[in-house]
Structures are given as C-alpha cells and as structure tokens.
Design a protein around this motif. Structure first.
Motif, PDB file in Angstrom:
ATOM      1  N   LYS A  41       0.809  -1.227   0.000  1.00 55.38           N
ATOM      2  CA  LYS A  41       0.000   0.000   0.000  1.00 55.38           C
ATOM      3  C   LYS A  41       0.842   1.278   0.000  1.00 55.38           C
ATOM      4  CE  LYS A  41      -0.826   0.025   5.046  1.00 55.38           C
ATOM      5  NZ  LYS A  41      -0.083  -1.233   5.362  1.00 55.38           N
ATOM      6  N   GLY A  46       1.093   1.245  -5.219  1.00 60.28           N
ATOM      7  CA  GLY A  46      -0.002   1.203  -4.262  1.00 60.28           C
ATOM      8  C   GLY A  46      -0.619   2.565  -4.011  1.00 60.28           C
ATOM      9  N   PHE A  51      -4.383   1.744  -2.946  1.00 59.27           N
ATOM     10  CA  PHE A  51      -4.559   0.458  -2.255  1.00 59.27           C
ATOM     11  C   PHE A  51      -5.200   0.647  -0.881  1.00 59.27           C
ATOM     12  CE2 PHE A  51      -1.201  -2.465  -4.478  1.00 59.27           C
ATOM     13  CZ  PHE A  51      -1.869  -2.287  -5.674  1.00 59.27           C
ATOM     14  N   LYS A  52      -4.862   1.743  -0.185  1.00 58.74           N
ATOM     15  CA  LYS A  52      -5.445   1.958   1.147  1.00 58.74           C
ATOM     16  C   LYS A  52      -6.959   2.101   1.060  1.00 58.74           C
ATOM     17  CE  LYS A  52      -1.393   4.048   3.369  1.00 58.74           C
ATOM     18  NZ  LYS A  52      -0.847   5.269   4.029  1.00 58.74           N
TER      19      LYS A  52
END
Length: 506
Positions: A41, A46, A51-52
C-alpha cells in the motif's frame, strides 16, 4: 539409511495430516489479495492506485478489479518495473535483489521479471506443499534416501549495472538454495553454474556414477537429452542401469505427453510423472494425485488469480484481450473452459497477464491443466487452433504411424499464389514419410477442431510438413543462442522466423 528413509517418509505423512486449510478457495484468495494490497500500500504503485482505499472497501476484490487495469509485460515494465531496477518501493516494498531474464517462447529480447525475497519464499512454500502431497503416491522408502537431480538453467548469475543479479528463474532458485540442500541436491551449485550447456551435461555424465538419483526435475526436452547422454556415455541400456532408485520425474515448462514414449524407451521401470507449473512469474500449481497429471492450484502462497474466458467474452479472433473482458475469480469459474490467467503476486505483478491459458479439471479442490499460450493460438484464416488441439493431433498421428514427435512448430504462410497454408516443422528421431504425415495430420486436425475443418474448405488451402532430426533442431537452437535447460521453442511462429528455420534446415 533404510531407517532414515522410513523416518523421512513418516515425517512427511504426519506433516500432511497436520496441514490442512478449512477455508474455501474463495476465502483463501480474498485473504491473499488483502495481504498483497496491505504489504504494497505504501509503494509507488499502491499509492497511485489507492490500495489503502481499496482495503477499506466492503468488497476489496471488486474494488481492486475496477481500479487497477490489466497489464501485459510491456505496459507494467515501461511504467513500473523499469524503475524498480534502480529505485525502491515501486511495485513491492524494497528493491529486488534479483531479476529473472525470460524471453519465454515469444519475443526477441529478454524480459526482466522482478524477484523479491517474499517471492522466493513463496516458491519454497509451494514446493513444501508439493512435498506434503507425496504420501498420496505411496513411494518406496528408498526414494527418501536418494538424491534429486534438478536440470536448471545456469546458476552463474550476472550482475547488472543497477546492482541486482540476473539469470533465468531456475538458476536464481538454485543459487539461493541453503547449504543443507547440498546433502541431496545434484548436480550441485558448482556444475549448475557452468554456463555452457554442453559442458554442463558433460560434467553430469562424468559424475553420474557417483550419485544415487531418485528424482529428476526439469523441462522434458532437455532432461531427455541429458539422460540419453548419460546412457550413451556409460554404454547403458537404460537409465536405471546407473540410477536404479530413479522413481519420480517432476516435469514442467511444456506439455509432457509428446515425450512420454521416448522416456519409456530409456527406462527399465515406470517413472511416476508429476507435473508442475513453475514460471518466472511464480510457482502456481503441482500434481498431487498418482492417477492424474492435473495440478493443484496454489491458493494461499502469495498469489491472487483472475480468469478471463478464452472465447468471445474475453478475447478476439486472434486470441488478444478485448477492451472490456469478462474477468472471473476462483468462485466463478467452471470446468472444461479455457481461461487466460491473470496474476497478482508478492513480486509486484499486479493484474498481470502471464500469457498462458488454463482449464479447470476440478473446482474443489481447485485443479488445473495448462492448455497453451495465448500467442500459440493460430487463427489467421479462422482455423482457431489452440496448442492443446495441436498437441492432440500430433499424438494421434504419431500413434497411427508408429513414431514419436517431441517438438513441432507451425506458422501461417502464403504461397506463391498468395494462398494461405500452414507450414509445419516436426522433430523426430524416426524416419518420417512427409506425405503420409501431412495427410494424417490434416485429418487429425479436422477431427480435433471443427473450425479448422471449415477453414480448410475455404481460405486455408492446405498444410506442408517438413520433418527434421533432433540434431538439426538442436543446431538451430544453438545457432540462435537458444540452447539450454530452460529453453522452450514456440509452437506457433511468425512467417519470418519460420522461413529462417526452413532455410536453416534445407
């Protein structure tokens, strides 16, 4: 030693009983994706694809699929992997110590695939899972007292200007074996580091009497050639005359069936064949059943899989992905349907099209077989020939004519009248009547695929076959610097490359 073999066998059997996963395939894969996203992440990739935020979604799988595009090698390398050679935290935390060089069976130049420490561990974990399946085979205790011969590419890796080491994936794996592997691994790192293929085989032949080989692993074409050299070098009738405990052959890289009869010729007793799906991008599956060559998919080892139907829902008439392909997860697939495999891995491959097609033979447990390469799909004039169908036809013709054909390649070409035909080159140690082979192959292809039959009645005017010896075949590979333990020849060639092959063998 007999006691040691018994203890090892019992230990593996106990480990198998204690190792089980009660999660469904769907849950295992969801957990794998979440773990991959969490670890990556804070990488550049990421952060770019959020990604978070994906991890906060009620459905991370769907959020991931709708946010991250599908990549082929060119797209992910040009924007991401190229940077990862010199910088940290691009598609996976840190900077890879290794890059696998893989031209595979397509492309003119080597691809550079990042190999992270997590990725190397994932391959070891899949290997451990494969070992846990050995009790299913009821192997004799003598196997567990013997050594394993792994015919890899050279373990003599080269250092890149950016500081990482490069080589083919099997050579990278061998170079990372712990010291205690020396107890059972052959030919050993010294011989495995010999770059020249012929010199490496010569050393194997020389050392063969000193080894107690119980298992062999490697690509069938090169393993067969190596075993034939051992037999020739020591004037033997079969390979079991020097390695009586040889029991297992772990195949991989290409389909084994076109080699089966030639392996049987050099063996005094049957070998148990275990298939593996081990590529530069991962160790994805392995055989677990003595009655089948189907392979168990590695679902909880650092890989997340997606599957695109290899039909009008996912690809065009030439086997290329359409703009918005139907993409399935493990819980949505069905048996007996070809799929393009898409992977996300702990090496920083994200929704990456590896180029292989697979078919599920079982859903619970998830078991597959490889059916070909997306670029081995021959459809210039609507013939729609997959590698699986071509293998099937070659086996039928070989059986009918009482011969063996291990390797072949084919290209769609135009003749002097601009008509399309399929040009084949087949490789065999037998004398082949090209006319009879051509006629029977044409019939077998029509039987295997109705679309081929339609094409033959219209735009596809015919086929031509040239039969060559294995010496000619290996000479061509050597002339093109393609000789070695991990080299695979493309089943489907472009017209230019086929003409070069024909010129070489004329």
């Amino acid at each position: 030693m007999a006691l040691l073999g018994n203890l090892i066998k019992k230990g593996i059997e106990l480990n198998q009983k204690l190792s089980f996963d009660l999660k469904s395939s769907e849950k295992q894969q969801e957990d794998q994706l979440i773990d991959l996203l969490d670890k990556a992440k804070d990488t550049a990739f990421g952060k770019f694809y959020g990604f978070k935020e994906i991890l906060k979604s009620n459905n991370p799988v769907k959020a991931y699929q709708s946010t991250v595009p599908i990549h082929d090698y060119n797209s992910i390398h040009e924007r991401w992997w190229h940077q990862q050679q010199s910088m940290e935290d691009i598609t996976w935390p840190g900077k890879p110590s290794f890059f696998a060089l893989s031209s595979g069976t397509t492309g003119k130049s080597s691809k550079r695939i990042p190999i992270t420490d997590d990725f190397l561990q994932s391959m070891r974990d899949v290997g451990t899972s494969m070992i846990r399946s050995l009790p299913n085979y009821d192997f004799p205790e003598k196997l567990f007292e013997s050594e394993i011969l792994m015919l890899s590419s050279s373990a003599n890796l080269s250092k890149h200007d950016y500081g990482h080491l490069e080589g083919e994936i099997s050579g990278i794996n061998v170079s990372n074996f712990p010291e205690w592997y020396d107890l059972f691994y052959r030919p050993g790192k010294e011989i495995a580091s010999i770059s020249n293929w012929d010199e490496r085989v010569a050393r194997i032949v020389k050392e063969a009497p000193n080894w107690n080989i119980g298992a062999i692993a490697g690509i069938p074409s090169w393993v067969l050639l190596m075993l034939q050299e051992v037999i020739k070098g020591h004037k033997l009738e079969t390979i079991h005359d020097i390695w009586p405990n040889l029991t297992v052959y772990a195949s991989g890289g290409v389909a084994f069936e076109t080699y089966r009869r030639d392996f049987e010729k050099i063996c005094k007793q049957p070998l148990t064949i275990m298939d593996t799906y081990l590529a530069s991008e991962g160790f994805f599956s392995y055989s677990t059943n003595p009655d089948s060559m189907d392979m168990r998919l590695a679902l909880s080892h650092g890989y997340f899989y997606e599957f695109i139907p290899f039909d009008e829902r996912g690809v065009d008439d030439f086997g290329q992905l359409i703009d918005d392909p139907l993409t399935m997860t493990i819980d949505q697939v069905e048996t007996d349907q070809d799929y393009v495999l898409i992977i996300s891995t702990c090496a920083g491959a994200w929704r990456y099209m590896i180029g292989d097609t697979i078919k599920f033979t079982s859903l619970e447990p998830a078991e597959i077989k490889i059916t070909g390469r997306t670029k081995f799909f021959l459809n210039v004039v609507g013939s729609q020939l997959s590698e699986e169908k071509m293998d099937e036809a070659i086996l039928i013709v070989s059986k009918d004519l009482g011969i063996t054909v291990n390797e072949y390649c084919v290209a769609a070409m135009q003749n002097e009248d601009d008509d399309y035909l399929h040009q084949w080159i087949v490789v065999s140690e037998n004398e082949i009547d090209e006319k009879s082979f051509t006629e029977r192959l044409d019939e077998a292809l029509k039987e295997a695929n109705k679309n081929y039959g339609v094409a033959r009645s219209k735009a596809l005017q015919g086929i031509r076959v040239r039969a060559i010896s294995k010496d000619q075949y290996h000479g061509f590979l050597e002339a093109n610097k393609k000789k070695g333990g991990q080299v695979k020849t493309p089943k489907v060639m472009g017209e230019e490359r086929m003409r070069a092959f024909l010129d070489y063998t004329s």
